[in-house]
Design a protein around this motif. Structure first.
Motif, PDB file in Angstrom:
ATOM      1  N   HIS A 184      -3.188   3.718   5.987  1.00 24.15           N
ATOM      2  CA  HIS A 184      -2.011   2.978   6.413  1.00 24.15           C
ATOM      3  C   HIS A 184      -1.863   1.672   5.662  1.00 24.15           C
ATOM      4  O   HIS A 184      -0.761   1.185   5.447  1.00 24.15           O
ATOM      5  N   ASN A 188       1.595   0.847   3.510  1.00 21.30           N
ATOM      6  CA  ASN A 188       2.416  -0.315   3.812  1.00 21.30           C
ATOM      7  C   ASN A 188       2.075  -1.482   2.908  1.00 21.30           C
ATOM      8  O   ASN A 188       2.308  -2.644   3.252  1.00 21.30           O
ATOM      9  N   GLU A 260       1.601   2.106  12.883  1.00 24.25           N
ATOM     10  CA  GLU A 260       2.254   1.287  11.873  1.00 24.25           C
ATOM     11  C   GLU A 260       2.098  -0.188  12.204  1.00 24.25           C
ATOM     12  O   GLU A 260       1.787  -1.021  11.357  1.00 24.25           O
ATOM     13  N   ARG A 453      12.527  -0.120   2.927  1.00 24.66           N
ATOM     14  CA  ARG A 453      11.672   0.840   3.613  1.00 24.66           C
ATOM     15  C   ARG A 453      12.466   1.945   4.248  1.00 24.66           C
ATOM     16  O   ARG A 453      13.543   1.721   4.774  1.00 24.66           O
ATOM     17  N   ASN A 455      10.864   3.883   6.600  1.00 25.33           N
ATOM     18  CA  ASN A 455      10.365   3.751   7.959  1.00 25.33           C
ATOM     19  C   ASN A 455      10.543   2.291   8.378  1.00 25.33           C
ATOM     20  O   ASN A 455       9.663   1.454   8.186  1.00 25.33           O
TER      21      ASN A 455
END
Lengths: 703, 703
Positions: A184, A188, A260, A453, A455
Motif C-alpha cells: 500500500h 500510494n 487506504e 487519483r 481511487n
C-alpha cells in the motif's frame, strides 16, 4: 559516551604549572592525598550509584506501563493507548520527584576564571600535585547557573537530549520502515510523498507565519521576555509539523480500519518525521552573512535549502546503500543456515547505517528509515524464516521499549525541566496554528491529488487525517534538542503541551471519530480487491500512477533479481553485453523462479485456491507456501501481467508477519498474533475469532 | 551516562568570579563570542562524529567476525572459535590504528593550577563571560599526561572500563545463567560450588604467592619499575582465576561431549566469574589502619572477607528476589496472552536487577547471574511458548554480540593501550602460576569430591578441566578496570597475553585433547540414563548428595508450586494453618497438575514413547508436548518418586531450546537448530544429519 570535544580548529597546549598549595605539612599532604583519592573515588562511585538509581525509576515507570497496558487490553479499553498511559505515569513520577523528594543540594561546584582564549575540550586541573581530567560538557546559560545549585534530583533524571537521537529514536524509526506495509505504501507513493514533503513545508510555513504574528502580538502587549525571531518561528513550525499518530494507528490496526487510510496516515507520518528533522537542521543552519544573524538573506536561504536537499538525499543514499549491501551479503552467502549469525549481521548492518550517516555529517535517523524500508523490501526475502521472525521481534521489542520510554520521559519532563516558559498567548496561538497548518496541509493537497487519483481520497478520510495529526516522540525530541535560549524554552514547553493534548484528547477520541465519520472498520484485507470486476481491474492497471508503474517495472526487472533470489533472472532482463556479470549476479533459484517473487508482506501465504492438504501422505502439500526463495506459480511472465495481478489482488493474501503461528495445542493459550504489533503493520489481518478462515473446511493443522 | 559526581562528603560552593579577559573590543568580543559558540558547537559535533566513526570500526570488526565464523562453520573448522577469531581481527585493526593511521595530535588541553582543596565534581569555567561546564572524568597519572598529547586516535577507541561492567558483561552473564542446563547443574551442585568457591580461593592464593615470589625476584634483579605489593599479587590471582572456557564449551556442545564434564566446566566457569569479581572488589577494599596501606592487618583482612560475604550474598539475594518477583507477576497475570508485553517485562525486570544491585552497592553482574538462574528455573515455566523463544533469542543475540565485541576489543587493546608494561620474568612467572594454580584447584578438590561422589570424576575429566582453564572476558574486564599504577598496568598487560595464549592455543587444541584423553563424544543425552539398570537407579537415589535431595524436596514442594503453575498445590504441602494463604497463592492449574512440572530445559519435549501422530484425525496428538502449565503424567505423586525419576531419566528428553522447529518445506533450507547456540546449552541434541531421529518411522510432519 558523552562527547568529549576532540580536534578543534585551534591547537592549544598551555601548561600553566603554578605553585602547589601552601600550608599543608608533608605527612598531612600525604594523608590528605590519600583521603582525596578516596573522596574522589567515592564521589565517582556515588555518582554511579545515583545513575543506576535513576535508571531504576524509568524501568519502574515502564514496568507499570506494561502491566497497565495489559490490564487495558484485557478489558479492551481503547480510550487510552499505551503511549498516553506512559505519559500519565511520567507525569505522576514527575510530581513526586519535584514536590515529594528533596535532595539536599550538596553541590561541589567551583567557578574559575582562567586565562584561556577558548573553552578547551579537556581540562587538566592540578590539585596539590595530582592531576584531574575534566571534560567539556557544554555551555551553561546564566539562569542555569542557579539551577546547578538547585534540586540535584531533577538534574539527575534529565537526560542529554542527544540520547534521544542516538539511542531512542533510531530503533523506533527503523522499525517503522522495516514494518512498512509496502504494497500500500508504494501504491500510494505519490500521495504520501506529497503529504510528507509539500505538506510538511506548507505546515511549517503556515505555523511559522501564524506564530510570528502571535509573537508580534506578545511583543506589543509586553509579554515577550526575550528574543523571538522569525527563524525561531519557522523552527517551531518544523518541529510541530512532525506528526506521530502512533495511538491512532494502533487503534486502526485493532479495528482493521480502511487500508487506504491506514497506508496514507502511516506513510505520511513516517516520512514527515524524516522531513521535519532535516528541515529543522536546515533552519538551524541558516546563517546569513553579516552581524545580524536573523535578517533575511537569499543566499543563506538557498544554502539552507541546499543543506536540506543534501542531507536528505545523502541520508537516503546511505540508508539504501546499507540495505543493498545487506541484501547482497545475505543473498550470496549461506548465512541463512545460522539464524543467530544472520540476525546478528542484520542488526549490525542496520546499526552501522546510523553511525555511518552520523559520521559523515548526515542524519542518522533518516538513514535508518530508508535502511529499514530497503531491508524490508529486499533483504527480508533473503533471510531464513527463523531470521525473519527474529529480526522482526527484536526490533518490535526495541521499538516498544524506546517509544514508551520517550513518552514516559515526556510526562516526567513536564515537572523536571527547570526552564519552562509557559505563555497563554503563545500556547493558544500554537494550538490555532497547528490546527490551521494541518488543514492547509491536508485539504488542498488532497484536492490536488484527487485530480490525478482514480481511487479518490474521500472527504471523511481527509477529516480523519486532519484529526489524526497527533504529535509525539519526534516533535518532543526536536524541541528538547536545544533549550538554551528563551525562545527555545518557550517552544519546548508549548510542544510538550501540544503533545499531551493531542495524544490524550485526539488519541482518546479516535474510536468515536471513526464512527462519527463513518469510516469503515473490520475491513478484511483479503477480500479487499476480490470483488473488483475484471474490466475494472484492467482499467485500474491502465490508469495507475505512472510513477508507480515506472518504479514497479524497474524494481521487478532489475532490482529484485539483483538483490534477491527472485526471477526473472538478470540474464534475461539485462542486455546481452552484460551477460557475464548477469550470470555472476544471478542466483540459481532465480532461474527456477521465472516469476517474480511474490511481492508482499507475508511470511506464509495461504490462499483459498492453493492449499491441498493431503492427509494420507505424510507430507503436507504446501505448494503455495512461500518461504524465501520460493514463489507463486503465475501464468505468464511479463511484468505487465505481474503488475496487473499486483494491482488486482491487492493484499488478499493473509498477512502473518512477525509472529509465529501458535500451535493451538493448549486451549488456554489464545492466539497472540493480532494484538501485539501495536503500531506498524498488522501482524495478522485476521481477528482471533476468524482463525478458521485460514483454511477451507475444518482442517486444523496450522502451519 | 558518564558519572558526573553527585554528592560528596564536603559541600563547597566557591564562586571565584574574577575579572574578564582584557584586550578585546566589544564588537570583537561579540564576534568572538559567536565564533566561540560556533567553535565549541563544532567541536562537540566533531566529537560526536568521531565517536560515531569509532563505533563503526567496531561494527566492521564484528561484521567481519560474523562472516568468517560462518565460513568456518561452513567448512567445519574447529581450530578457531569465534572468540579467538574476533581477537585476531581486533589485533589486525589495532596494528592498523597504531601504525597505519596518524591523527595529528590536535590537542586542546589546558592545565590549571587552581586554589581548590579538592577536585570538585563539576567545574564551571568562566571564559570571557560565558560559562562552560566541565565534569570530572577521573584522575590522570603523570605518565598519562604525555599520552594525552599522543595519538588522539588511540585514545578515541579506548572505552571507559566501566562500559564492560555496565553494558557488556551483564548480558553475557545473564545469558549464562538463563541458559544453564539446570538438571545437570543441580545434580553436580556440590562439586560446582566447591570448584567455584574453594577452587577460586585456592587458585587466587596460589597464584598470588607465586607472583609474590616472582616479583621479589624481579626486585632483586632490579627489573621492577614500581611498587608491587602482596595485595597486588593477590588481586592478580583473583583476576586470572576467572575462567571463561567459552571456546571449549562451544566445541563440547558441537561434538556432544560427556554431559557431566560439560556441566562441571560450565557451572564452574559461570560461578567462578561471580566469585572472582567479588573477590577482587574485596581485595581492593582492603584498607588497613595506619599510614602504610599494604601491611598485614587482621582486622582489615576480616573486613575484606566480610565484604566478600556481604556483597556476594546481597547480590545473590537481589538477583533471586527479582527472579521471584518476575515469576509471581507472570504467574498471576495473564500477560502470556501478549508475548510482546511479556518479553518486554521480562527484559525490564532482568535489567532492573543489575541497576538495583549497583544502586545498593552490590555487584550487578553477580546479581544478574542469579537472576538468570532463577528466571530459568521458575519464570520460564510461566511464560507463553512465544515468549520463551523470544527471551531466549533476545539474550542469545545480546550475548553473542557483547562477547565478540569484548574479544575484538581485547585484540585491539594490545595495540591501543598506551601504558603496557611487558616484563618477561613476570609473564613467565604468571604462566607458571596459572598452571600451578589450576592444578592446585582441580586435582585436590576432585580427589576430595570423589570421596563423596558416586559418579566419580574420572582422571581424564580432571585433565580436561585442567586443560580447559581458558581466560576471557571477565579476566580482561577485571584487569582493565583500573590501570592507574605501574603494578596494575603490568597485571593488565600480562592478563592480555594470558587470554591470547589460552584462547588460541588451548582453545585450538581442544579437539585434539579430547581424543587424546579419550573423552567420549557424540553422547546422546537421550540415551544417557536409559541403560542404567533399575537397581542402580534406586541406589543412585539413595546415595545422591543430601544437599541435592534437601534442595530438591524444598523446591518441589514449596518453591515450584509458589512460583509456577506446577503441582503439588500449596494447599497440600503447607500446614493447614496457612490454608487461606495457600489457596490464594495456588493457581488453578496446580490442582490439575498433581505432578511436578517437568523440571527440564526443554521447550517442546518429544520422547520415543510419547508421540502419537494421528493422521486420520486432523489434530495431531501432542500429549507430551509441554507448554507452560502442562505436565507429564507420572505415576505416583511423592517427591521421592519424582526425585527417583529425576535422577534416573536424566536428560533423556530431547532438548529443543531456543529455536523453532523449522518446517522443512524447502530442501534447500537446512535445519538451523543445532549450531546456533554457540555457547550455553545445546539448542538441540541432534546433529543435523540426525534430523529424522526425532520421530519414529518416517513420518515427516514436524511440529
Amino acid at each position: 559516551m558523552a562527547p568529549r570535544g576532540g580536534a578543534g580548529p585551534r591547537a592549544l597546549l598551555l601548561l600553566l604549572l603554578a605553585t602547589a598549595l601552601a600550608g599543608e605539612a608533608a605527612a598531612g599532604a600525604a594523608a590528605a592525598a590519600l583521603e582525596e583519592e578516596i573522596v574522589s573515588e567515592r564521589a565517582a562511585e556515588q555518582s554511579h550509584r545515583q545513575d543506576s538509581a535513576n535508571l531504576v525509576i524509568f524501568i519502574l515507570l515502564l514496568t507499570l506501563t506494561i502491566l497497565t497496558i495489559w490490564l487495558f487490553k484485557h478489558r479492551r479499553a481503547r480510550f487510552l493507548h499505551e503511549t498516553g498511559l506512559a505519559m500519565i505515569y511520567g507525569v505522576l513520577v514527575g510530581v513526586i520527584l519535584r514536590y515529594g523528594i528533596h535532595v539536599p543540594s550538596d553541590v561541589n561546584n567551583v567557578t574559575l576564571s582562567c586565562q584561556v582564549q577558548t573553552s578547551p575540550a579537556t581540562l587538566l586541573v592540578n590539585v596539590s600535585g595530582k592531576y584531574y581530567e575534566y571534560t567539556l560538557k557544554g555551555e551553561i546559560s546564566p539562569q542555569e547557573l542557579n539551577n546547578v545549585q538547585d534540586n540535584e534530583m531533577l538534574r539527575k533524571v534529565t537526560f542529554d537530549p542527544e540520547v534521544f537521537f542516538n539511542i531512542l529514536l533510531p530503533p523506533i524509526i527503523f522499525y517503522a520502515g522495516y514494518s512498512l506495509k509496502r504494497r500500500h505504501f508504494f501504491r500510494n507513493l505519490g500521495s504520501i510523498l506529497a503529504y510528507a514533503f509539500l505538506g510538511t513545508a506548507i505546515s511549517c510555513l503556515m505555523i511559522g507565519s501564524i506564530m510570528y504574528g502571535c509573537v508580534a502580538l506578545m511583543k506589543v502587549t509586553g509579554q515577550l521576555g526575550g528574543d523571538f525571531y522569525f527563524t525561531d518561528c519557522l523552527l517551531f513550525g518544523a518541529i510541530v509539523s512532525a506528526t506521530d499518530p502512533v495511538t491512532v494507528l494502533a487503534i486502526f490496526h485493532e479495528l482493521q480500519v480502511d487500508v487506504e487510510l491506514y497506508a496514507l496516515l502511516f506513510g505520511e507520518s513516517v516520512l514527515n518525521d524524516a522531513v521535519a528533522i532535516v528541515l529543522s537542521s536546515s533552519i538551524v543552519a541558516y546563517q546569513p552573512a553579516g552581524d545580524n544573524s536573523h535578517t533575511f538573506d537569499v543566499m543563506a536561504m538557498l544554502k539552507s535549502i541546499g543543506i536540506f536537499l543534501g542531507i536528505f538525499s545523502g541520508s537516503f543514499a546511505m540508508g539504501a546503500a546499507t540495505g543493498v549491501v545487506t541484501a547482497l551479503v545475505t543473498k550470496f552467502t549461506k548465512l541463512r543456515e545460522f539464524p543467530l549469525l544472520e540476525t546478528g549481521l542484520f542488526f549490525l548492518m542496520s546499526w552501522s547505517t546510523f553511525l555511518l550517516a552520523e559520521a559523515c555529517g548526515f542524519t542518522g535517523v533518516v538513514a535508518v528509515l530508508f535502511c529499514g524500508i530497503t531491508q524490508a523490501h529486499y533483504t527480508y526475502n533473503n533471510l531464513s524464516t527463523e531470521s525473519q521472525h527474529r529480526t522482526k521481534q527484536l526490533f518490535e521489542l526495541l521499538n516498544f521499549l524506546a517509544e514508551n520510554f520517550i513518552f514516559s520521559y515526556m510526562g516526567l519532563a513536564l515537572f523536571t525541566f527547570q526552564n519552562h516558559v509557559f505563555n497563554a498567548t503563545f500556547v493558544v496561538g500554537a494550538f490555532l496554528a497547528i490546527f490551521l497548518g494541518r488543514a492547509a496541509n491536508i485539504y488542498p493537497l488532497s484536492m490536488l491529488l484527487n485530480l490525478g487519483r482514480r481511487n479518490k481520497i474521500g472527504t471523511n478520510i481527509q477529516h480523519m487525517m486532519m484529526f489524526a495529526g497527533l504529535r509525539g516522540a519526534m516533535a518532543f525530541a526536536l524541541a528538547i534538542r536545544d533549550t538554551a535560549t528563551y525562545a527555545r524554552q518557550m517552544m519546548f514547553s508549548t510542544t510538550l503541551l501540544i503533545v499531551f493534548f493531542t495524544v490524550w484528547v485526539f488519541g482518546g477520541g479516535t474510536t468515536a471519530m471513526l464512527s462519527c465519520l463513518n469510516i469503515r472498520v473490520g475491513v478484511d484485507a483479503d477480500q479487499e480487491n476480490l470483488g473488483v470486476p475484471e474490466n475494472e481491474r484492467r482499467s485500474t492497471k491502465a490508469e495507475s500512477a505512472w510513477l508507480f508503474r515506472m518504479w514497479y517495472n524497474f524494481d521487478h526487472n532489475y532490482l529484485k533479481p539483483l538483490l534477491t533470489h527472485s526471477g526473472p533472472p538478470l540474464t534475461t532482463t539485462l542486455p546481452s553485453c552484460c551477460g557475464p556479470i548477469a550470470r555472476c549476479l544471478t542466483s540459481p533459484q532465480a532461474y527456477e523462479n521465472q516469476e517474480q517473487l511474490k511481492d508482499d508482506d507475508s511470511d506464509l501465504i495461504l490462499n483459498d485456491g492453493d492449499i491441498s492438504l493431503t492427509y494420507g501422505d505424510s507430507t503436507v502439500n504446501t505448494d503455495s507456501v512461500t518461504s524465501s526463495g520460493a514463489s507463486r506459480r503465475f501464468a505468464g511472465n511479463s511484468s505487465e501481467e505481474a503488475l496487473d495481478r499486483e494491482l488486482a489482488f491487492g493484499d488478499h493474501e493473509l498477512v502473518i508477519r512477525g509472529t509465529r503461528l501458535v500451535l493451538p495445542m493448549d486451549d488456554s493459550e489464545p492466539p497472540s498474533n493480532v494484538l501485539d504489533s501495536a503500531r506498524h503493520g498488522p501482524a495478522s489481518c485476521t481477528k482471533p475469532e476468524q482463525k478458521d478462515h485460514l483454511f477451507p473446511g475444518d482442517s486444523a493443522i496450522f502451519i
